[in-house]
Motif scaffolding. Sequence first.
Motif, mmCIF file in Angstrom:
data_model
loop_
_atom_site.group_PDB
_atom_site.id
_atom_site.type_symbol
_atom_site.label_atom_id
_atom_site.label_comp_id
_atom_site.label_asym_id
_atom_site.label_seq_id
_atom_site.Cartn_x
_atom_site.Cartn_y
_atom_site.Cartn_z
ATOM 1 N N ASP A 299 0.826 -1.210 0.000
ATOM 2 C CA ASP A 299 0.000 0.000 0.000
ATOM 3 C C ASP A 299 0.858 1.256 0.000
ATOM 4 O O ASP A 299 0.589 2.209 -0.747
ATOM 5 N N MET A 300 1.886 1.286 0.849
ATOM 6 C CA MET A 300 2.753 2.464 0.890
ATOM 7 C C MET A 300 3.564 2.584 -0.394
ATOM 8 O O MET A 300 3.806 3.703 -0.891
ATOM 9 N N PHE A 301 3.991 1.467 -0.946
ATOM 10 C CA PHE A 301 4.688 1.445 -2.230
ATOM 11 C C PHE A 301 3.827 2.114 -3.306
ATOM 12 O O PHE A 301 4.292 2.977 -4.060
ATOM 13 N N TYR A 302 2.555 1.746 -3.352
ATOM 14 C CA TYR A 302 1.623 2.328 -4.329
ATOM 15 C C TYR A 302 1.408 3.822 -4.056
ATOM 16 O O TYR A 302 1.398 4.642 -4.978
ATOM 17 N N ASP A 303 1.251 4.177 -2.787
ATOM 18 C CA ASP A 303 1.017 5.578 -2.423
ATOM 19 C C ASP A 303 2.187 6.469 -2.844
ATOM 20 O O ASP A 303 1.987 7.613 -3.283
ATOM 21 N N LEU A 304 3.412 5.961 -2.697
ATOM 22 C CA LEU A 304 4.578 6.761 -3.080
ATOM 23 C C LEU A 304 4.669 6.919 -4.602
ATOM 24 O O LEU A 304 5.119 7.961 -5.096
ATOM 25 N N HIS A 305 4.241 5.903 -5.339
ATOM 26 C CA HIS A 305 4.149 6.067 -6.793
ATOM 27 C C HIS A 305 3.150 7.171 -7.138
ATOM 28 O O HIS A 305 3.407 7.997 -8.023
ATOM 29 N N THR A 306 2.039 7.185 -6.437
ATOM 30 C CA THR A 306 1.037 8.231 -6.657
ATOM 31 C C THR A 306 1.624 9.602 -6.353
ATOM 32 O O THR A 306 1.446 10.568 -7.112
ATOM 33 N N THR A 307 2.351 9.709 -5.237
ATOM 34 C CA THR A 307 2.993 10.976 -4.869
ATOM 35 C C THR A 307 3.962 11.425 -5.954
ATOM 36 O O THR A 307 3.987 12.605 -6.337
ATOM 37 N N ALA A 308 4.777 10.485 -6.443
ATOM 38 C CA ALA A 308 5.750 10.823 -7.484
ATOM 39 C C ALA A 308 5.051 11.346 -8.746
ATOM 40 O O ALA A 308 5.498 12.327 -9.361
ATOM 41 N N LEU A 309 3.953 10.720 -9.114
ATOM 42 C CA LEU A 309 3.199 11.167 -10.295
ATOM 43 C C LEU A 309 2.568 12.533 -10.062
ATOM 44 O O LEU A 309 2.599 13.409 -10.935
ATOM 45 N N GLU A 310 1.996 12.724 -8.887
ATOM 46 C CA GLU A 310 1.361 14.009 -8.577
ATOM 47 C C GLU A 310 2.375 15.146 -8.522
ATOM 48 O O GLU A 310 2.045 16.302 -8.824
ATOM 49 N N CYS A 311 3.608 14.831 -8.137
ATOM 50 C CA CYS A 311 4.655 15.846 -8.086
ATOM 51 C C CYS A 311 5.277 16.095 -9.462
ATOM 52 O O CYS A 311 6.119 16.995 -9.609
ATOM 53 N N GLY A 312 4.891 15.299 -10.434
ATOM 54 C CA GLY A 312 5.396 15.496 -11.786
ATOM 55 C C GLY A 312 6.777 14.942 -12.042
ATOM 56 O O GLY A 312 7.474 15.394 -12.970
ATOM 57 N N LEU A 313 7.226 13.956 -11.253
ATOM 58 C CA LEU A 313 8.531 13.350 -11.511
ATOM 59 C C LEU A 313 8.538 12.688 -12.888
ATOM 60 O O LEU A 313 7.515 12.172 -13.345
ATOM 61 N N ASP A 314 9.697 12.711 -13.529
ATOM 62 C CA ASP A 314 9.848 12.063 -14.824
ATOM 63 C C ASP A 314 11.084 11.173 -14.793
ATOM 64 O O ASP A 314 11.662 10.951 -13.722
ATOM 65 N N ARG A 315 11.493 10.707 -15.965
ATOM 66 C CA ARG A 315 12.606 9.751 -16.007
ATOM 67 C C ARG A 315 13.954 10.410 -15.720
ATOM 68 O O ARG A 315 14.950 9.710 -15.547
ATOM 69 N N ASN A 316 13.992 11.730 -15.667
ATOM 70 C CA ASN A 316 15.223 12.441 -15.317
ATOM 71 C C ASN A 316 15.151 13.022 -13.908
ATOM 72 O O ASN A 316 15.870 13.960 -13.580
ATOM 73 N N SER A 317 14.272 12.448 -13.085
ATOM 74 C CA SER A 317 14.135 12.886 -11.703
ATOM 75 C C SER A 317 14.958 11.995 -10.773
ATOM 76 O O SER A 317 15.477 10.947 -11.176
ATOM 77 N N LEU A 318 15.064 12.414 -9.536
ATOM 78 C CA LEU A 318 15.851 11.706 -8.523
ATOM 79 C C LEU A 318 14.997 11.466 -7.288
ATOM 80 O O LEU A 318 14.247 12.349 -6.862
ATOM 81 N N ILE A 319 15.125 10.271 -6.707
ATOM 82 C CA ILE A 319 14.529 9.985 -5.407
ATOM 83 C C ILE A 319 15.652 9.866 -4.381
ATOM 84 O O ILE A 319 16.663 9.193 -4.629
#
Length: 365
Positions: free
Chosen positions: A76-96
């Motif tokens: 669930d948290m794994f999925y939520d963080l993917h949602t956060t990354a998408l909402e923040c507009g991360l792309d393939r040139n982003s960093l976590i």
Amino acid sequence: MHTIQIDSSIQPYTIFIGNGIRHQLGTLLEQAYTSILIVTDSNVATLYAEDIVNSIQHETVYVAKIEAGEKSKSIDMFYDLHTTALECGLDRNSLIIALGGGVIGDLAGFVAATFMRGIDFVQIPTTLLAHDSSVGGKVAINHELGKNLIGNFYPPTMVLYDIDTLQTLPQKELRSGYAELIKEAMLADKVFYERLLSVQLNQLTGPLLANFVTEGIQIKAHFVQLDEKETASRKMLNLGHTLAHALEAIVGYGRITHGEAVAIGILFASYVSEQEFQITLPIEPLYNWMVRNNYPVSVTVPSIQEIIEHMKHDKKTINQEVQMILLRDISKPVLYTVSDQKLKRYLHTFLTTNSWMITGDQEVK
């Protein structure tokens, strides 16, 4: 500042170890990113998140704060963080950036490994335990039937280990991480093992801890570089973990720390080694040191059979046969199959009596 180079086949990376080096992150990043997401937990965020944000000085930085504890390593948290990354507009040139202990490193690393099929991530461990988990590229989440069963091999682009962050750790977390140092020493260096046991946890100084961490990481790095995908010799790093993961699943993630479970697992693996190989290992000094430093040296479990069933979910298990990392001596680990019958007997003696320590009984084979 110490540096250790890891020659990963996926991508090489450098481990930086030193005091106050979290403030140097911005200068150590080797490329520009479109955006950065810092994943941290509720405990670490108030202590160090602002330092990292200020160090980066990037115009697009987001902070995702999750609940502290092993329970957050979930689907669930794994999925939520993917949602956060998408909402923040991360792309393939982003960093976590994984800012925290082993839970954050494993979880954020697995998110980075799978977001848009993989983006860069940096490990900034803030616990002693994470000196082990942040090195080697193993990222994962837990399943209710076992620990770290859903994951990948995905190395970071950098590990930045600021020793100063360890000063805020409670004793329980120091115990947890120190157990992994003991594991590494038992696998490779008897002198290092003896040095670790010569110090009480309440006597640890910053410089001494920095030296211990560096030695532990160098041992971990050696095994990782020999066998990056854990098909052979890297399995030795699982000393103590076969029982430890089972205990964590049964007792409850977070109710016993990972390192405390590993400490019990190391004692059990040493005991089984003595029985199987008819040898004498220096278990008593280790046991006494653990007691003096307030480690739980045993736990109550519902049933021995339940422990065995959980041990069979271990990644080393082949054809439903439990494989453990045992020791023929300090620095001489082996992968060894233990039958259910012997395992049941050994676990009964180890978990329900003290005879394994007090008398050193030799079990009937």
